[in-house]
Write a protein that holds these residues in place. Structure first.
Motif, PDB file in Angstrom:
ATOM      1  N   THR A 251       0.841  -1.198   0.000  1.00 19.39           N
ATOM      2  CA  THR A 251       0.000   0.000   0.000  1.00 19.39           C
ATOM      3  C   THR A 251       0.875   1.247   0.000  1.00 19.39           C
ATOM      4  O   THR A 251       2.093   1.170   0.167  1.00 19.39           O
ATOM      5  CB  THR A 251      -0.914   0.056   1.249  1.00 19.39           C
ATOM      6  OG1 THR A 251      -0.138   0.461   2.386  1.00 19.39           O
ATOM      7  CG2 THR A 251      -1.558  -1.291   1.524  1.00 19.39           C
ATOM      8  N   ARG A 252       0.230   2.377  -0.146  1.00 22.05           N
ATOM      9  CA  ARG A 252       0.921   3.653  -0.063  1.00 22.05           C
ATOM     10  C   ARG A 252       0.465   4.458   1.158  1.00 22.05           C
ATOM     11  O   ARG A 252       0.555   5.683   1.181  1.00 22.05           O
ATOM     12  CB  ARG A 252       0.706   4.457  -1.354  1.00 22.05           C
ATOM     13  CG  ARG A 252       1.324   3.795  -2.578  1.00 22.05           C
ATOM     14  CD  ARG A 252       1.286   4.685  -3.808  1.00 22.05           C
ATOM     15  NE  ARG A 252       1.893   4.053  -4.953  1.00 22.05           N
ATOM     16  CZ  ARG A 252       3.202   4.036  -5.207  1.00 22.05           C
ATOM     17  NH1 ARG A 252       4.035   4.643  -4.372  1.00 22.05           N
ATOM     18  NH2 ARG A 252       3.658   3.438  -6.286  1.00 22.05           N
ATOM     19  N   LEU A 253      -0.044   3.764   2.148  1.00 21.59           N
ATOM     20  CA  LEU A 253      -0.438   4.441   3.382  1.00 21.59           C
ATOM     21  C   LEU A 253       0.761   5.137   4.011  1.00 21.59           C
ATOM     22  O   LEU A 253       1.884   4.617   3.952  1.00 21.59           O
ATOM     23  CB  LEU A 253      -1.018   3.436   4.378  1.00 21.59           C
ATOM     24  CG  LEU A 253      -2.367   2.796   4.049  1.00 21.59           C
ATOM     25  CD1 LEU A 253      -2.704   1.743   5.096  1.00 21.59           C
ATOM     26  CD2 LEU A 253      -3.461   3.863   3.992  1.00 21.59           C
ATOM     27  N   PRO A 254       0.567   6.301   4.618  1.00 28.81           N
ATOM     28  CA  PRO A 254       1.668   6.967   5.317  1.00 28.81           C
ATOM     29  C   PRO A 254       2.255   6.047   6.387  1.00 28.81           C
ATOM     30  O   PRO A 254       1.545   5.238   7.000  1.00 28.81           O
ATOM     31  CB  PRO A 254       0.994   8.190   5.952  1.00 28.81           C
ATOM     32  CG  PRO A 254      -0.227   8.432   5.124  1.00 28.81           C
ATOM     33  CD  PRO A 254      -0.686   7.077   4.682  1.00 28.81           C
ATOM     34  N   VAL A 255       3.549   6.164   6.617  1.00 29.66           N
ATOM     35  CA  VAL A 255       4.232   5.300   7.589  1.00 29.66           C
ATOM     36  C   VAL A 255       3.589   5.414   8.966  1.00 29.66           C
ATOM     37  O   VAL A 255       3.444   4.418   9.680  1.00 29.66           O
ATOM     38  CB  VAL A 255       5.735   5.628   7.648  1.00 29.66           C
ATOM     39  CG1 VAL A 255       6.408   4.880   8.804  1.00 29.66           C
ATOM     40  CG2 VAL A 255       6.412   5.280   6.329  1.00 29.66           C
ATOM     41  N   THR A 256       3.192   6.627   9.357  1.00 26.19           N
ATOM     42  CA  THR A 256       2.546   6.811  10.657  1.00 26.19           C
ATOM     43  C   THR A 256       1.267   5.990  10.749  1.00 26.19           C
ATOM     44  O   THR A 256       0.998   5.341  11.762  1.00 26.19           O
ATOM     45  CB  THR A 256       2.228   8.288  10.898  1.00 26.19           C
ATOM     46  OG1 THR A 256       3.440   9.045  10.882  1.00 26.19           O
ATOM     47  CG2 THR A 256       1.546   8.478  12.251  1.00 26.19           C
ATOM     48  N   GLN A 257       0.480   5.978   9.682  1.00 27.39           N
ATOM     49  CA  GLN A 257      -0.760   5.204   9.689  1.00 27.39           C
ATOM     50  C   GLN A 257      -0.469   3.703   9.703  1.00 27.39           C
ATOM     51  O   GLN A 257      -1.165   2.932  10.370  1.00 27.39           O
ATOM     52  CB  GLN A 257      -1.613   5.559   8.473  1.00 27.39           C
ATOM     53  CG  GLN A 257      -3.014   4.933   8.504  1.00 27.39           C
ATOM     54  CD  GLN A 257      -3.894   5.423   7.367  1.00 27.39           C
ATOM     55  OE1 GLN A 257      -3.576   6.395   6.697  1.00 27.39           O
ATOM     56  NE2 GLN A 257      -5.003   4.723   7.150  1.00 27.39           N
ATOM     57  N   VAL A 258       0.564   3.292   8.972  1.00 25.44           N
ATOM     58  CA  VAL A 258       0.973   1.886   8.991  1.00 25.44           C
ATOM     59  C   VAL A 258       1.321   1.464  10.411  1.00 25.44           C
ATOM     60  O   VAL A 258       0.913   0.403  10.888  1.00 25.44           O
ATOM     61  CB  VAL A 258       2.179   1.654   8.061  1.00 25.44           C
ATOM     62  CG1 VAL A 258       2.732   0.237   8.238  1.00 25.44           C
ATOM     63  CG2 VAL A 258       1.784   1.890   6.605  1.00 25.44           C
ATOM     64  N   SER A 259       2.050   2.326  11.108  1.00 24.49           N
ATOM     65  CA  SER A 259       2.452   2.051  12.487  1.00 24.49           C
ATOM     66  C   SER A 259       1.242   1.874  13.396  1.00 24.49           C
ATOM     67  O   SER A 259       1.147   0.900  14.144  1.00 24.49           O
ATOM     68  CB  SER A 259       3.337   3.194  12.997  1.00 24.49           C
ATOM     69  OG  SER A 259       3.521   3.125  14.388  1.00 24.49           O
ATOM     70  N   LEU A 260       0.312   2.801  13.312  1.00 23.11           N
ATOM     71  CA  LEU A 260      -0.867   2.751  14.182  1.00 23.11           C
ATOM     72  C   LEU A 260      -1.753   1.554  13.864  1.00 23.11           C
ATOM     73  O   LEU A 260      -2.253   0.871  14.770  1.00 23.11           O
ATOM     74  CB  LEU A 260      -1.659   4.056  14.047  1.00 23.11           C
ATOM     75  CG  LEU A 260      -0.968   5.316  14.571  1.00 23.11           C
ATOM     76  CD1 LEU A 260      -1.792   6.552  14.251  1.00 23.11           C
ATOM     77  CD2 LEU A 260      -0.738   5.209  16.073  1.00 23.11           C
TER      78      LEU A 260
END
Length: 295
Positions: A251-260
């Protein structure tokens, strides 16, 4: 040039000034990081333990004395103290020392003792000044290293419980009365592995998993580690990292969102854990593994 392995400045731990640094404190248990830079010319340190205490010595050396005896302790040793008991520490060389110090309420030590089949004598829990370093305690010491380096309540709790296991088992002659996990307990661990697989982003704390398994925290920790080779926290972190790596690649989700979404409470913890596991940062990992757009 050879490293001075006895100097606290060379240890791979968080950089903190000399003193006691409180990490966790509640009624059941507590954890403190003790950073000491004293040497042979320093005065002896004296005091009284407010609660039962186990200090995992991570670097350096000093002489400890209490009503239970006297011992020169070094890395890998477990320094002990009974509630309301006096202690005296004296440095015999220079270089300082570092230890992870756990305080225990009576109820928590009794919980560990029941699981081990070891009688815990209330305020007089320990009958010796320290448990020397040994091959059998290496895993508990390594977990204490990890807990201090990377922090987190769950890591510290697991280190506190396994430290208590080492000490109470040593006082019982190095053995305990707990049998091999039963078929029912093995199934309980298997059920928790499936639960973590589905709910890894949720509450997978030791308290939550032990309650779901219907076991005490310490007993669940012991049988989980015996069956999987990892503590519950280590397994949960590995699962979350696996989920995060897949999400970064697909995916291209922001890293912060991936983390959460993977279950990490903050970006810093995620980045540190991911980099340690994969040898590269999350962003660099994504750049390396994202499919290239077709031309």
């Amino acid at each position: 040039m050879a490293r001075n392995l006895g100097n606290v400045a060379t240890a791979p731990f968080p950089v903190r000034p000399c003193g006691f640094h409180e990490l966790i404190r509640d009624e059941a248990w507590g954890a403190r990081d003790c950073v000491c830079g004293l040497g042979s010319r320093a005065r002896r340190s004296q005091g009284v333990h407010p609660r039962a205490r186990i200090a995992v010595i991570l670097s350096g050396t000093f002489q400890a004395r209490s009503s239970q005896g006297e011992m020169l302790v070094g890395p890998g040793a477990f320094l002990l103290g009974n509630a309301a008991a006096e202690y005296e520490y004296r440095h015999v060389d220079d270089g300082g020392d570092r230890s992870l110090v756990f305080d225990y309420g009576e109820a928590l030590l009794e919980e560990v003792g029941r699981s081990l089949g070891v009688h815990v004598r209330g305020a007089r829990s320990f009958g010796q000044v320290a448990v020397p370093a040994s091959p059998g305690s290496v895993r508990a010491v390594a977990l204490a290293h990890e807990a201090l380096r990377y922090g987190g309540r769950e890591a510290l709790r697991e280190a506190a419980l396994l430290g208590a296991e080492v000490v109470l088992s040593a006082q019982n002659g190095g053995v305990h009365a707990v049998a091999e996990p039963s078929a029912t307990q093995v199934r309980q661990v298997a059920r928790m592995l499936r639960y973590i697989e589905v709910h890894s982003a949720g509450d997978c704390s030791l308290d939550a998993l032990a309650a779901l398994a219907g076991l005490s925290r310490f007993h669940f920790l012991r049988i989980f580690q015996k069956q999987t080779g990892q503590t519950p926290r280590q397994y949960v972190i590995a699962t979350r990292l696996r989920v995060a790596a897949t999400t970064l690649r697909t995916t291209r989700l922001p890293v912060t969102q991936v983390s959460l979404e993977a279950g990490f409470g903050d970006l810093s913890h995620f980045t540190t854990s991911f980099t340690q596991a994969f040898g590269t940062s999350p962003r660099a990992y994504r750049l390396r593994h994202m499919p290239r757009a077709a031309h």
